[in-house]
Design an enzyme around this catalytic site. Structure first.
Site, PDB file in Angstrom:
ATOM      1  N   HIS A   1       0.819  -1.336   0.014  1.00  0.00           N
ATOM      2  CA  HIS A   1      -0.082   0.237  -0.099  1.00  0.00           C
ATOM      3  C   HIS A   1       0.788   1.169  -0.005  1.00  0.00           C
ATOM      4  CE1 HIS A   1       0.936  -0.037   4.419  1.00  0.00           C
ATOM      5  NE2 HIS A   1       0.505  -1.118   4.484  1.00  0.00           N
TER       6      HIS A   1
ATOM      7  N   SER B   1      -2.076  -2.977   6.130  1.00  0.00           N
ATOM      8  CA  SER B   1      -2.692  -4.100   5.060  1.00  0.00           C
ATOM      9  C   SER B   1      -4.005  -4.667   5.850  1.00  0.00           C
ATOM     10  CB  SER B   1      -1.828  -5.167   4.718  1.00  0.00           C
ATOM     11  OG  SER B   1      -0.541  -4.987   4.327  1.00  0.00           O
TER      12      SER B   1
ATOM     13  N   LYS C   1       5.705   2.917  12.282  1.00  0.00           N
ATOM     14  CA  LYS C   1       4.130   2.320  12.654  1.00  0.00           C
ATOM     15  C   LYS C   1       4.412   1.104  13.542  1.00  0.00           C
ATOM     16  CE  LYS C   1       0.448  -0.241  11.602  1.00  0.00           C
ATOM     17  NZ  LYS C   1       0.508  -1.583  11.198  1.00  0.00           N
TER      18      LYS C   1
ATOM     19  N   HIS D   1       4.148   1.389   2.192  1.00  0.00           N
ATOM     20  CA  HIS D   1       5.064   0.506   1.501  1.00  0.00           C
ATOM     21  C   HIS D   1       5.716   1.539   0.455  1.00  0.00           C
ATOM     22  CE1 HIS D   1       2.704  -2.982   3.114  1.00  0.00           C
ATOM     23  NE2 HIS D   1       3.785  -3.378   3.732  1.00  0.00           N
TER      24      HIS D   1
ATOM     25  N   GLY E   1       9.112   1.062   8.727  1.00  0.00           N
ATOM     26  CA  GLY E   1       8.226   2.106   9.216  1.00  0.00           C
ATOM     27  C   GLY E   1       8.177   2.298  10.821  1.00  0.00           C
TER      28      GLY E   1
HETATM   29  P1  AMP Z   1       4.349  -5.166   6.652  1.00  0.00           P
HETATM   30  O1  AMP Z   1       4.469  -5.551   5.121  1.00  0.00           O
HETATM   31  O2  AMP Z   1       3.083  -4.994   7.178  1.00  0.00           O
HETATM   32  O3  AMP Z   1       5.241  -6.304   7.404  1.00  0.00           O
HETATM   33  O4  AMP Z   1       5.196  -3.674   6.600  1.00  0.00           O
HETATM   34  C1  AMP Z   1       6.545  -3.561   5.790  1.00  0.00           C
HETATM   35  C2  AMP Z   1       6.880  -2.378   6.456  1.00  0.00           C
HETATM   36  O5  AMP Z   1       6.131  -1.307   6.037  1.00  0.00           O
HETATM   37  C3  AMP Z   1       7.303  -2.236   7.890  1.00  0.00           C
HETATM   38  O6  AMP Z   1       8.520  -1.664   8.123  1.00  0.00           O
HETATM   39  C4  AMP Z   1       6.239  -1.398   8.183  1.00  0.00           C
HETATM   40  O7  AMP Z   1       6.711  -0.800   9.497  1.00  0.00           O
HETATM   41  C5  AMP Z   1       6.061  -0.501   7.309  1.00  0.00           C
HETATM   42  N1  AMP Z   1       4.706   0.093   7.340  1.00  0.00           N
HETATM   43  C6  AMP Z   1       3.326  -0.358   7.377  1.00  0.00           C
HETATM   44  N2  AMP Z   1       2.477   0.232   7.687  1.00  0.00           N
HETATM   45  C7  AMP Z   1       2.929   1.645   7.650  1.00  0.00           C
HETATM   46  C8  AMP Z   1       2.622   2.794   7.869  1.00  0.00           C
HETATM   47  N3  AMP Z   1       1.123   3.199   7.825  1.00  0.00           N
HETATM   48  N4  AMP Z   1       3.457   3.897   7.862  1.00  0.00           N
HETATM   49  C9  AMP Z   1       4.628   3.806   7.883  1.00  0.00           C
HETATM   50  N5  AMP Z   1       5.292   2.483   7.596  1.00  0.00           N
HETATM   51  C10 AMP Z   1       4.257   1.326   7.546  1.00  0.00           C
END
Ligand code: AMP
Length: 283
Positions: A34, A186, A149, A37, A147
């Site tokens: 999204h 996600s 987050k 990412h 992130g």
């Molecule tokens: P994930 O695919 O959810 O494991 O996330 C992959 C990377 O994207 C991780 O470093 C998360 O911290 C980052 N990420 C996911 N959502 C956000 C967000 N809303 N703001 C900033 N970084 C994000």
């Protein structure tokens, strides 16, 4: 853009770049990409000679009863986004090659994994640290992008990288939000329209806590209570795992507020477990 599945191919690709002194930026993800990412990817593309996005839904970081099976997956659209953003390689490994059946090694990052989400997801951060260590070993990035987050995840990876002398430059990026404040995730796809609206109150609750501290409140428990109650009042169906104030480096709950801390919450709404935080520095 190259799609790489085999570990040996990924290693060879990276070795080839490193031999020619090119820098490599890695963005580890679980796919279903999204705009947040996208933000990490854009930064990696800009700051490095070559960029790699890894897409791997790591089964070992999901606990029993969590959403491994139903976690959103859409490789085709992920690849198209990566291509549009100028990514050089997507690493999408085979689960059987990434996690051996007879594996005996894992990375446990101490104390900081016992608070916040660690209390509710036993083994989660061990699995995260282990898979990120594998990605670092395979891709050999100069920089890796994460992130804020996932604040605790970021701290765990920073500490692992520091303790194990991995030498990767960890680059944190701020939390990207929807218009109502809800952190992009996600897992937001699990929410209905009304729930999405309500979920914006999680961020508002954290902001409320921040404001209390800025206005001089120093009792961490009082602020935590207020944040908790604000969420409960505005999202009556929410099940709160935690909501409160934590030490920004060590992540334990704080009773008396000093200069810097993080206000964080984990809230279950329907099938989604939503996490959010605001790092605060009063200095
Ligand atoms: P994930 O695919 O959810 O494991 O996330 C992959 C990377 O994207 C991780 O470093 C998360 O911290 C980052 N990420 C996911 N959502 C956000 C967000 N809303 N703001 C900033 N970084 C994000």
């Amino acid at each position: 853009m190259k799609l790489i599945k085999k570990i040996s191919d990924m290693r060879q690709w990276s070795k080839d770049k490193a031999l020619r002194s090119y820098s490599i930026g890695l963005v580890p993800t679980m796919g279903a990409l999204h705009k947040a990412h996208g933000m990490l990817i854009e930064k990696a593309v800009k700051e490095n000679d070559f960029s790699v996005v890894s897409i791997f839904v790591n089964p070992s970081q999901f606990g029993p009863g969590e959403d491994y099976e139903s976690y959103p997956r859409d490789l085709k659209s992920d690849l198209s986004l990566c291509r549009d953003l100028g990514v050089d390689a997507v690493f999408n490994p085979y689960p059987k090659e990434m996690i051996l059946k007879d594996e005996l090694t894992s990375i446990r990052v101490g104390e900081i994994t016992s608070y916040m989400c660690g209390e509710f997801r036993p083994g989660h951060f061990e699995a995260v640290a282990t898979v990120v260590a594998k990605l670092f070993n395979i891709v050999c990035p100069d920089r890796a992008y994460f992130g804020l987050k996932d604040y605790q995840q970021l701290r765990v990876i920073e500490k692992m990288n520091e303790d194990l002398k991995m030498g990767v430059d960890i680059v944190p990026l701020p939390t990207l939000r929807e218009e109502n404040g809800l952190a992009v995730s996600s897992r937001n796809s699990y929410l209905g329209e009304r729930e999405r609206k309500e979920a914006g109150f999680i961020y508002k609750a954290l902001l409320r806590g921040k404001r209390m501290a800025e206005e001089g409140e120093r009792d961490g428990s009082k602020i935590s209570r207020e944040v908790w109650e604000y969420i409960k009042k505005n999202i009556p169906k929410a099940e709160i795992d935690y909501a409160g104030i934590f030490h920004s480096g060590k992540l334990y709950p704080i009773k008396e507020i000093k200069d810097s801390f993080v206000i964080a919450a984990a809230v279950k709404m329907n099938r989604a477990r939503l996490i959010d935080n605001i790092p605060v520095n009063l200095k």
